[in-house]
Scaffold this active site. Structure first.
Site, PDB file in Angstrom:
ATOM      1  N   CYS A   1       0.801  -1.225   0.000  1.00  0.00           N
ATOM      2  CA  CYS A   1       0.000   0.000   0.000  1.00  0.00           C
ATOM      3  C   CYS A   1       0.833   1.273   0.000  1.00  0.00           C
ATOM      4  O   CYS A   1       0.320   2.358  -0.272  1.00  0.00           O
ATOM      5  CB  CYS A   1      -0.948  -0.001   1.201  1.00  0.00           C
ATOM      6  SG  CYS A   1      -2.008  -1.455   1.262  1.00  0.00           S
TER       7      CYS A   1
ATOM      8  N   HIS B   1      -3.187   6.916   2.462  1.00  0.00           N
ATOM      9  CA  HIS B   1      -3.651   5.611   2.003  1.00  0.00           C
ATOM     10  C   HIS B   1      -5.041   5.334   2.572  1.00  0.00           C
ATOM     11  O   HIS B   1      -5.271   5.476   3.777  1.00  0.00           O
ATOM     12  CB  HIS B   1      -2.671   4.526   2.451  1.00  0.00           C
ATOM     13  CG  HIS B   1      -3.197   3.145   2.272  1.00  0.00           C
ATOM     14  ND1 HIS B   1      -3.709   2.689   1.075  1.00  0.00           N
ATOM     15  CD2 HIS B   1      -3.319   2.116   3.155  1.00  0.00           C
ATOM     16  CE1 HIS B   1      -4.109   1.442   1.221  1.00  0.00           C
ATOM     17  NE2 HIS B   1      -3.883   1.069   2.474  1.00  0.00           N
TER      18      HIS B   1
ATOM     19  N   ASN C   1     -10.306  -0.422  -0.013  1.00  0.00           N
ATOM     20  CA  ASN C   1      -8.849  -0.334   0.013  1.00  0.00           C
ATOM     21  C   ASN C   1      -8.308  -0.948  -1.277  1.00  0.00           C
ATOM     22  O   ASN C   1      -8.418  -2.151  -1.494  1.00  0.00           O
ATOM     23  CB  ASN C   1      -8.329  -1.086   1.241  1.00  0.00           C
ATOM     24  CG  ASN C   1      -6.813  -1.067   1.362  1.00  0.00           C
ATOM     25  OD1 ASN C   1      -6.097  -0.762   0.425  1.00  0.00           O
ATOM     26  ND2 ASN C   1      -6.325  -1.413   2.542  1.00  0.00           N
TER      27      ASN C   1
END
Length: 342
Positions: A111, A269, A299
């Site tokens: 990520c 993020h 996500n």
């Protein structure tokens, strides 16, 4: 001398799965998911591949930047879930968009990947090796998620985002990067190829009975199914993110001798809304400075930040002169905060 972002692009699959859809497969509810994660739906690939999404996001970024693809000197793709191993995804993108002058490579820092790609491009620009870079975060996480695991399948989605960075005498750049391999077990996904039978295994198994071979095969199959899906210790990741991301951002601001009031936006993020709220609280900044799109996309790992960047540029929420800190965290574990100006 560093570079500025002159164009962004993103690609989101049309197909999506809502929280209500998930109730048909797992024991959950829209209220339960929304309360804990802020996710309402996640977009899922149907006919696309991860590499295809990277190509479409790249094309849009090139178009918005108003450059010719021959101007691109370097292509970096960040992904943990590409459908191709060889050639690398960046070379696949290069071929599809015709960027014949670019050298290409992939990275995997989960990520944190888009920020690492951005930092890498800035380093190449600063050394004078390149002038223009295309960086992409692309993820097909639906292919590596266990859709019977409520702890992970509610979170992740597919998508890609891209940016063009071009050398600019007025560009400002600085960063802080960290990694802690001792926490690697908190978020894992093994490569399925590691579980394929090898020639040496077949040779050793010649002395085994058929019953023993069947039992070993069944055990290996179960291990493969378990290990090749994303596995996450959600509580450990939450504690790490809420504590370490603010500290990383504060470390960057201290390094640059700036304060949070000077920052127009923190682009983070999009892990889940609770983590973003926790980071805002620790930093003591308004949530208005921390844009979110996690409810729409979930996500998307390394694609989160570039997708959000593209939305903010195209809606005009990011304006020329804005001061930004991007920060991400991911498997490894990895962690980074980067300063840029629009």
């Amino acid at each position: 001398m560093f570079g500025k972002i002159i164009g962004t692009g993103s690609y989101i699959p049309r197909q999506f799965i809502t929280n209500e859809d998930l109730t048909n497969y797992i024991d959950t509810s829209d209220e339960w998911i929304t309360d804990r994660t802020g996710v309402k739906k996640r977009h899922i690939m149907k006919d696309e591949t991860t590499a295809d999404m990277a190509v479409e996001a790249a094309r849009k970024a090139v178009e918005q930047a108003g450059i010719h693809v021959n101007e691109i000197d370097m292509i970096i793709v960040s992904s943990v879930s590409s459908n191709v191993i060889l050639p690398n995804t960046a070379c696949y993108v290069q071929d599809k968009i015709g960027a014949v002058n670019a050298f290409c490579f992939d990275i995997n820092t989960a990520c944190t990947g888009f920020i690492m790609a951005y930092n890498t491009a800035q380093s190449y620009i600063d050394t004078g090796l390149i002038q223009t870079a295309l960086i992409i975060g692309a993820e097909g996480l639906s292919k590596i998620v266990d859709w019977s695991d409520r702890g992970t399948c509610i979170l992740f989605g597919d998508g890609a985002g891209a940016a063009i960075i071009k050398k600019d005498s007025e560009a400002v750049f600085d960063t802080v990067m960290h990694a802690d391999g001792s926490m690697g077990a908190a978020l894992t996904c093994d490569n399925g190829f590691a579980y394929r039978p090898r020639l040496i295994d077949e040779t050793e198994n010649k002395t085994m009975s058929q019953e023993e071979k069947n039992a070993q095969s069944q055990e290996g199959h179960l291990n493969q199914i378990q290990n090749t899906y994303v596995q996450m210790n959600g509580q450990e990741i939450f504690r790490f993110a809420v504590k370490q991301v603010p500290e990383c951002i504060q470390e960057l601001m201290k390094k640059m001798q700036i304060n949070k009031d000077e920052i127009d936006m923190f682009i983070l993020h999009q892990a889940n809304s609770r983590i973003l709220q926790g980071i805002a609280k620790r930093l003591k900044v308004s949530l208005e400075k921390i844009p979110m799109n996690v409810s729409e996309y979930g996500n998307t790992s390394s694609a989160c930040i570039p997708i959000l960047l593209d939305e903010l540029f195209r809606t005009g929420e990011l304006k020329e002169g804005d001061k930004i800190i991007m920060s991400g965290f991911g498997a490894g574990v990895t962690l980074a905060a980067t300063y840029l100006e629009v």
